[in-house]
Write a protein that holds these residues in place. Structure first.
Motif, PDB file in Angstrom:
ATOM      1  N   ALA A  68       0.780  -1.183   0.267  1.00  0.00           N
ATOM      2  CA  ALA A  68      -0.012  -0.084   0.177  1.00  0.00           C
ATOM      3  C   ALA A  68       0.936   1.352  -0.038  1.00  0.00           C
ATOM      4  O   ALA A  68       0.516   2.276  -0.716  1.00  0.00           O
ATOM      5  N   ILE A  69       1.909   1.107   0.649  1.00  0.00           N
ATOM      6  CA  ILE A  69       2.901   2.644   0.939  1.00  0.00           C
ATOM      7  C   ILE A  69       3.373   2.785  -0.550  1.00  0.00           C
ATOM      8  O   ILE A  69       3.498   3.965  -1.062  1.00  0.00           O
ATOM      9  N   PHE A  70       3.771   1.911  -1.267  1.00  0.00           N
ATOM     10  CA  PHE A  70       4.538   2.050  -2.368  1.00  0.00           C
ATOM     11  C   PHE A  70       3.472   2.482  -3.295  1.00  0.00           C
ATOM     12  O   PHE A  70       3.726   3.335  -4.227  1.00  0.00           O
ATOM     13  N   GLY A  71       2.227   2.119  -3.452  1.00  0.00           N
ATOM     14  CA  GLY A  71       1.032   2.656  -4.328  1.00  0.00           C
ATOM     15  C   GLY A  71       0.926   4.090  -3.831  1.00  0.00           C
ATOM     16  O   GLY A  71       0.803   4.819  -4.761  1.00  0.00           O
ATOM     17  N   VAL A  72       1.014   4.630  -2.642  1.00  0.00           N
ATOM     18  CA  VAL A  72       0.721   5.862  -2.303  1.00  0.00           C
ATOM     19  C   VAL A  72       1.903   6.645  -2.879  1.00  0.00           C
ATOM     20  O   VAL A  72       1.602   7.560  -3.333  1.00  0.00           O
ATOM     21  N   HIS A  73       3.287   6.173  -2.928  1.00  0.00           N
ATOM     22  CA  HIS A  73       4.149   6.855  -3.130  1.00  0.00           C
ATOM     23  C   HIS A  73       4.141   7.377  -4.790  1.00  0.00           C
ATOM     24  O   HIS A  73       4.241   8.198  -5.306  1.00  0.00           O
ATOM     25  N   ASP A  74       3.543   6.127  -5.662  1.00  0.00           N
ATOM     26  CA  ASP A  74       3.421   6.520  -6.943  1.00  0.00           C
ATOM     27  C   ASP A  74       2.324   7.411  -7.267  1.00  0.00           C
ATOM     28  O   ASP A  74       2.831   8.034  -8.361  1.00  0.00           O
ATOM     29  N   THR A  75       1.374   7.372  -6.619  1.00  0.00           N
ATOM     30  CA  THR A  75       0.135   8.277  -6.874  1.00  0.00           C
ATOM     31  C   THR A  75       0.347   9.726  -6.276  1.00  0.00           C
ATOM     32  O   THR A  75      -0.305  10.539  -6.939  1.00  0.00           O
ATOM     33  N   VAL A  76       0.831   9.833  -5.193  1.00  0.00           N
ATOM     34  CA  VAL A  76       0.917  11.232  -4.526  1.00  0.00           C
ATOM     35  C   VAL A  76       1.941  11.916  -4.717  1.00  0.00           C
ATOM     36  O   VAL A  76       2.253  13.237  -4.678  1.00  0.00           O
ATOM     37  N   CYS A  77       3.257  11.311  -4.766  1.00  0.00           N
ATOM     38  CA  CYS A  77       4.644  12.050  -4.406  1.00  0.00           C
ATOM     39  C   CYS A  77       5.042  12.472  -5.452  1.00  0.00           C
ATOM     40  O   CYS A  77       6.248  13.614  -5.305  1.00  0.00           O
ATOM     41  N   HIS A  78       4.948  12.306  -6.861  1.00  0.00           N
ATOM     42  CA  HIS A  78       5.614  12.801  -7.703  1.00  0.00           C
ATOM     43  C   HIS A  78       5.358  14.140  -7.967  1.00  0.00           C
ATOM     44  O   HIS A  78       6.256  14.906  -8.357  1.00  0.00           O
ATOM     45  N   GLY A  79       4.301  14.938  -7.591  1.00  0.00           N
ATOM     46  CA  GLY A  79       4.287  16.223  -7.385  1.00  0.00           C
ATOM     47  C   GLY A  79       4.956  16.944  -6.166  1.00  0.00           C
ATOM     48  O   GLY A  79       4.805  18.057  -5.972  1.00  0.00           O
ATOM     49  N   ASN A  80       5.186  16.173  -5.302  1.00  0.00           N
ATOM     50  CA  ASN A  80       5.489  16.638  -4.024  1.00  0.00           C
ATOM     51  C   ASN A  80       6.677  15.900  -3.318  1.00  0.00           C
ATOM     52  O   ASN A  80       6.518  15.028  -2.813  1.00  0.00           O
ATOM     53  N   PRO A  81       7.931  16.537  -3.827  1.00  0.00           N
ATOM     54  CA  PRO A  81       9.240  16.166  -3.450  1.00  0.00           C
ATOM     55  C   PRO A  81       9.411  16.039  -1.908  1.00  0.00           C
ATOM     56  O   PRO A  81       9.940  14.649  -1.426  1.00  0.00           O
ATOM     57  N   LYS A  82       8.882  16.820  -1.032  1.00  0.00           N
ATOM     58  CA  LYS A  82       8.938  16.640   0.456  1.00  0.00           C
ATOM     59  C   LYS A  82       8.397  15.330   0.911  1.00  0.00           C
ATOM     60  O   LYS A  82       8.690  14.532   1.412  1.00  0.00           O
ATOM     61  N   LEU A  83       6.820  15.345   0.385  1.00  0.00           N
ATOM     62  CA  LEU A  83       6.405  14.013   0.861  1.00  0.00           C
ATOM     63  C   LEU A  83       6.851  12.626   0.232  1.00  0.00           C
ATOM     64  O   LEU A  83       7.041  11.807   1.012  1.00  0.00           O
ATOM     65  N   GLY A  84       7.398  12.761  -0.967  1.00  0.00           N
ATOM     66  CA  GLY A  84       8.114  11.610  -1.590  1.00  0.00           C
ATOM     67  C   GLY A  84       9.450  11.183  -0.565  1.00  0.00           C
ATOM     68  O   GLY A  84       9.447   9.987  -0.326  1.00  0.00           O
ATOM     69  N   HIS A  85      10.134  12.312  -0.176  1.00  0.00           N
ATOM     70  CA  HIS A  85      11.262  12.117   0.698  1.00  0.00           C
ATOM     71  C   HIS A  85      10.898  11.261   2.077  1.00  0.00           C
ATOM     72  O   HIS A  85      11.467  10.525   2.142  1.00  0.00           O
ATOM     73  N   ALA A  86       9.782  11.739   2.732  1.00  0.00           N
ATOM     74  CA  ALA A  86       9.238  11.580   3.923  1.00  0.00           C
ATOM     75  C   ALA A  86       8.807  10.012   3.853  1.00  0.00           C
ATOM     76  O   ALA A  86       9.324   9.194   4.448  1.00  0.00           O
ATOM     77  N   LEU A  87       8.129   9.656   2.586  1.00  0.00           N
ATOM     78  CA  LEU A  87       7.723   8.307   2.637  1.00  0.00           C
ATOM     79  C   LEU A  87       8.889   7.260   2.186  1.00  0.00           C
ATOM     80  O   LEU A  87       8.859   6.169   2.759  1.00  0.00           O
ATOM     81  N   ARG A  88       9.856   7.760   1.527  1.00  0.00           N
ATOM     82  CA  ARG A  88      11.097   6.762   1.405  1.00  0.00           C
ATOM     83  C   ARG A  88      11.732   6.688   2.439  1.00  0.00           C
ATOM     84  O   ARG A  88      12.134   5.428   2.852  1.00  0.00           O
ATOM     85  N   GLN A  89      11.848   7.496   3.269  1.00  0.00           N
ATOM     86  CA  GLN A  89      12.529   7.457   4.749  1.00  0.00           C
ATOM     87  C   GLN A  89      11.815   6.518   5.383  1.00  0.00           C
ATOM     88  O   GLN A  89      12.426   5.571   6.234  1.00  0.00           O
ATOM     89  N   LEU A  90      10.378   6.641   5.481  1.00  0.00           N
ATOM     90  CA  LEU A  90       9.603   5.639   6.101  1.00  0.00           C
ATOM     91  C   LEU A  90       9.845   4.133   5.730  1.00  0.00           C
ATOM     92  O   LEU A  90      10.088   3.217   6.380  1.00  0.00           O
ATOM     93  N   LEU A  91       9.791   4.001   4.233  1.00  0.00           N
ATOM     94  CA  LEU A  91      10.343   2.784   3.659  1.00  0.00           C
ATOM     95  C   LEU A  91      11.643   2.354   4.183  1.00  0.00           C
ATOM     96  O   LEU A  91      11.847   1.175   4.438  1.00  0.00           O
ATOM     97  N   LEU A  92      12.623   3.324   4.386  1.00  0.00           N
ATOM     98  CA  LEU A  92      13.953   2.874   4.837  1.00  0.00           C
ATOM     99  C   LEU A  92      13.810   2.378   6.277  1.00  0.00           C
ATOM    100  O   LEU A  92      14.534   1.423   6.789  1.00  0.00           O
ATOM    101  N   LEU A  93      13.094   2.895   7.026  1.00  0.00           N
ATOM    102  CA  LEU A  93      12.776   2.315   8.518  1.00  0.00           C
ATOM    103  C   LEU A  93      12.035   1.098   8.378  1.00  0.00           C
ATOM    104  O   LEU A  93      12.476   0.047   9.216  1.00  0.00           O
ATOM    105  N   LEU A  94      11.040   0.842   7.422  1.00  0.00           N
ATOM    106  CA  LEU A  94      10.628  -0.497   7.344  1.00  0.00           C
ATOM    107  C   LEU A  94      11.602  -1.612   6.934  1.00  0.00           C
ATOM    108  O   LEU A  94      11.725  -2.737   7.437  1.00  0.00           O
ATOM    109  N   ALA A  95      12.381  -1.193   6.089  1.00  0.00           N
ATOM    110  CA  ALA A  95      13.371  -2.159   5.767  1.00  0.00           C
ATOM    111  C   ALA A  95      14.463  -2.538   6.783  1.00  0.00           C
ATOM    112  O   ALA A  95      15.262  -3.622   6.610  1.00  0.00           O
ATOM    113  N   SER A  96      14.558  -1.723   7.913  1.00  0.00           N
ATOM    114  CA  SER A  96      15.348  -1.929   9.179  1.00  0.00           C
ATOM    115  C   SER A  96      14.711  -2.912   9.914  1.00  0.00           C
ATOM    116  O   SER A  96      15.383  -3.375  10.865  1.00  0.00           O
ATOM    117  N   LEU A  97      13.474  -3.220  10.051  1.00  0.00           N
ATOM    118  CA  LEU A  97      12.881  -4.166  10.810  1.00  0.00           C
ATOM    119  C   LEU A  97      13.556  -5.505  11.032  1.00  0.00           C
ATOM    120  O   LEU A  97      13.638  -5.982   9.830  1.00  0.00           O
TER     121      LEU A  97
END
Length: 123
Positions: free
Chosen positions: A1-30
């Motif tokens: 779901a979070i990857f889909g949100v990134h694809d649809t929402v973040c391309h026009g909003n770089p700050k939101l995109g970066h924040a979501l990618r940082q969240l993914l980075l944290l998830l990858a650390s679990l």
């Protein structure tokens, strides 16, 4: 779901995109005892790697590299974290491992080619 949100929402909003990618980075650390069975850990790794492959595909085009290098850096950091966290014992079981390695090699070659062109233009 979070990857889909990134694809649809973040391309026009770089700050939101970066924040979501940082969240993914944290998830990858679990890691640790949160994965009771190896199948759960494998399913989680598969989800993250498959989603990361999509991010890599959209962020590694030549013009995109020029425009949004922070997105590519975030995706490469995510790949690095996935490799460090899940180790080979899990990664070799993923159906998309070959695609991940191919994507890494392709992105590296593209970055080297772009740098070579830049160096030649300075001469």
């Amino acid at each position: 779901a979070i990857f889909g949100v990134h694809d649809t929402v973040c391309h026009g909003n770089p700050k939101l995109g970066h924040a979501l990618r940082q969240l993914l980075l944290l998830l990858a650390s679990l890691s640790g005892p949160m994965f009771v069975e190896d199948t759960s850990r494998l399913a989680f790794a598969t989800y993250l790697v498959d989603g990361t492959l999509n991010l890599l595909a959209t962020s590694s085009t030549a013009e995109k590299q020029q425009q949004e290098s922070s997105e590519l850096l975030d995706v490469l950091s995510l790949i690095s974290r996935l490799i460090a966290n899940f180790k080979l014992s899990i990664l070799v079981q993923l159906p998309s491992l070959v695609q991940l390695l191919t994507g890494i090699a392709s992105t590296g070659a593209s970055l080297l080619q772009a740098n070579l062109q830049e160096c030649e233009s300075v001469r």
